[in-house]
Design a protein around this motif. Structure first.
Motif, PDB file in Angstrom:
ATOM      1  N   HIS A  46       0.814  -1.222   0.000  1.00 51.92           N
ATOM      2  CA  HIS A  46       0.000   0.000   0.000  1.00 51.92           C
ATOM      3  C   HIS A  46       0.844   1.267   0.000  1.00 51.92           C
ATOM      4  O   HIS A  46       0.337   2.361  -0.241  1.00 51.92           O
ATOM      5  CB  HIS A  46      -0.902   0.019   1.241  1.00 51.92           C
ATOM      6  CG  HIS A  46      -0.133   0.199   2.508  1.00 51.92           C
ATOM      7  ND1 HIS A  46       0.621  -0.811   3.084  1.00 51.92           N
ATOM      8  CD2 HIS A  46       0.044   1.298   3.305  1.00 51.92           C
ATOM      9  CE1 HIS A  46       1.200  -0.361   4.179  1.00 51.92           C
ATOM     10  NE2 HIS A  46       0.870   0.919   4.345  1.00 51.92           N
ATOM     11  N   CYS A  47       2.140   1.137   0.304  1.00 56.57           N
ATOM     12  CA  CYS A  47       3.026   2.312   0.413  1.00 56.57           C
ATOM     13  C   CYS A  47       3.582   2.711  -0.948  1.00 56.57           C
ATOM     14  O   CYS A  47       3.743   1.883  -1.854  1.00 56.57           O
ATOM     15  CB  CYS A  47       4.208   2.002   1.332  1.00 56.57           C
ATOM     16  SG  CYS A  47       3.825   1.890   3.091  1.00 56.57           S
ATOM     17  N   VAL A  48       3.902   3.986  -1.068  1.00 53.71           N
ATOM     18  CA  VAL A  48       4.747   4.434  -2.168  1.00 53.71           C
ATOM     19  C   VAL A  48       6.171   4.001  -1.822  1.00 53.71           C
ATOM     20  O   VAL A  48       6.690   4.355  -0.764  1.00 53.71           O
ATOM     21  CB  VAL A  48       4.677   5.959  -2.344  1.00 53.71           C
ATOM     22  CG1 VAL A  48       5.649   6.415  -3.433  1.00 53.71           C
ATOM     23  CG2 VAL A  48       3.256   6.390  -2.669  1.00 53.71           C
ATOM     24  N   ARG A  49       6.793   3.236  -2.701  1.00 59.13           N
ATOM     25  CA  ARG A  49       8.102   2.657  -2.409  1.00 59.13           C
ATOM     26  C   ARG A  49       9.171   3.281  -3.305  1.00 59.13           C
ATOM     27  O   ARG A  49       9.052   3.266  -4.536  1.00 59.13           O
ATOM     28  CB  ARG A  49       8.050   1.132  -2.595  1.00 59.13           C
ATOM     29  CG  ARG A  49       7.064   0.472  -1.633  1.00 59.13           C
ATOM     30  CD  ARG A  49       6.981  -1.031  -1.828  1.00 59.13           C
ATOM     31  NE  ARG A  49       6.599  -1.404  -3.190  1.00 59.13           N
ATOM     32  CZ  ARG A  49       5.360  -1.371  -3.654  1.00 59.13           C
ATOM     33  NH1 ARG A  49       4.354  -0.932  -2.896  1.00 59.13           N
ATOM     34  NH2 ARG A  49       5.089  -1.746  -4.892  1.00 59.13           N
ATOM     35  N   ILE A  50      10.204   3.809  -2.635  1.00 62.86           N
ATOM     36  CA  ILE A  50      11.255   4.540  -3.334  1.00 62.86           C
ATOM     37  C   ILE A  50      12.609   3.966  -2.920  1.00 62.86           C
ATOM     38  O   ILE A  50      12.852   3.726  -1.735  1.00 62.86           O
ATOM     39  CB  ILE A  50      11.216   6.046  -2.987  1.00 62.86           C
ATOM     40  CG1 ILE A  50       9.823   6.617  -3.260  1.00 62.86           C
ATOM     41  CG2 ILE A  50      12.285   6.819  -3.761  1.00 62.86           C
ATOM     42  CD1 ILE A  50       9.612   7.996  -2.668  1.00 62.86           C
ATOM     43  N   ALA A  51      13.486   3.754  -3.865  1.00 65.43           N
ATOM     44  CA  ALA A  51      14.865   3.360  -3.588  1.00 65.43           C
ATOM     45  C   ALA A  51      15.765   4.543  -3.900  1.00 65.43           C
ATOM     46  O   ALA A  51      15.604   5.205  -4.933  1.00 65.43           O
ATOM     47  CB  ALA A  51      15.265   2.159  -4.435  1.00 65.43           C
ATOM     48  N   VAL A  52      16.718   4.820  -3.023  1.00 67.82           N
ATOM     49  CA  VAL A  52      17.595   5.971  -3.223  1.00 67.82           C
ATOM     50  C   VAL A  52      19.038   5.582  -2.921  1.00 67.82           C
ATOM     51  O   VAL A  52      19.326   4.873  -1.959  1.00 67.82           O
ATOM     52  CB  VAL A  52      17.153   7.173  -2.343  1.00 67.82           C
ATOM     53  CG1 VAL A  52      17.173   6.813  -0.856  1.00 67.82           C
ATOM     54  CG2 VAL A  52      18.017   8.398  -2.612  1.00 67.82           C
TER      55      VAL A  52
END
Length: 309
Positions: free
Chosen positions: A94-100
């Protein structure tokens, strides 16, 4: 999807390889995390960090996390691959998932494709960017401590306390905020782990802030280059380490029966303050040869008839 979040994240969960139970925390990973934390704090964004229970047992772990408390998940640093990363996509669907600040091994793999946005440091077909650790907040310097211990010296028989001394000293050292270097005075011309010459050993010791040792030559070589030494005699009743400390007039000595945190802390503090000057004075005394040693006496003995006078 991330670009349409006009009001910004409700709460961000920061994760990385340092978060997994069987993952690992590297200095670079943690500094990259500090950089991300710095930016989020500056933007006024609320966040939590997940740590591996093996590394930070008292902090937030995945077993404690309620996914519904978070609107965004950010994966910081390291490679995007493997089932552990893939599981994040399922658990936090359900989350917005970001890799940085990550390395993309396979852009088409599930681990990488599961993120809504990947702000990679490197990957196929993309221009590399600076690692996040490069601009992490500065950290204060810590003492660099060489540790020279031995489990040998069986010639002392029942008086040996080497294992007990080593266990107590290393347990104590594990709680000190310092950079520890395990060192060895043994020379070897074939093993790259070891120094091949005394000059190589001394070059390391001279760059330290402190030496902690239960070896006679750990004491002497440290003082010889002007580095303070916290010496521990591993033989009950005292043996050659105690004798050498007395011969040199070096006070930072703990006997095998006296190894406890209070005494070690006392000499630690002294070595990193007054002991710095005392060690340099000892180095100068060695160089000037103020006190005759065995080699001086050897010449006198050899000069007598048959060396028996």
């Amino acid at each position: 999807m991330y670009g349409r979040e006009r009001s910004g994240p409700r709460r961000v969960l920061l994760t990385g390889w340092f978060s997994f139970r069987d993952g690992e925390a590297t200095a670079g990973d943690v500094l990259a995390l500090r950089r991300v934390e710095e930016v989020l704090r500056g933007a006024g964004m609320a966040y939590d960090v997940v740590w591996s229970p093996g590394f930070r047992p008292g902090d937030l772990h995945f077993d404690d996390v309620r996914p519904g408390d978070y609107s965004h998940l950010v994966f910081v640093c390291g490679p995007l691959h493997g089932p552990q990363v893939e599981e994040l996509h399922r658990r936090f669907a359900h989350c917005v998932r970001i890799a940085v600040g990550t390395s993309v091994i396979d852009p088409h793999g599930e681990a990488a494709r599961g993120f809504h946005r990947v702000l990679a440091r490197d990957g196929p077909g993309s221009e590399p960017s600076e690692d996040l650790a490069a601009r992490a907040p500065a950290v204060p310097a810590r003492p660099v401590v060489g540790v020279i211990l031995t489990d040998g010296q069986h010639e002392y028989g029942p008086r040996r306390r080497h294992e007990q001394v080593s266990e107590r000293v290393t347990r104590w050292l594990a709680g000190k905020d310092c950079a520890r270097l395990e060192l060895e005075t043994r020379l070897d011309t074939r093993d790259w782990h070891l120094s091949a010459t005394p000059a190589q050993v001394e070059s390391v010791l001279a760059r330290l802030d402190l030496v902690v040792t239960d070896r006679l030559h750990g004491l002497v070589l440290g003082l010889r280059v002007g580095t303070p030494v916290l010496a521990v005699d591993p033989v009950a009743g005292g043996a050659k380490v105690t004798a050498q400390a007395r011969a040199c007039g070096w006070p930072a000595l703990v006997g095998a029966e006296q190894v406890d945190a209070r005494r070690l802390d006392r000499w630690w503090d002294w070595c990193l303050t007054s002991g710095r000057v005392a060690a340099r004075q000892m180095r100068d005394a060695f160089r000037e040869g103020r006190v005759p040693d065995g080699a001086d006496r050897l010449v006198q003995v050899l000069a007598t008839r048959a060396g028996t006078g």
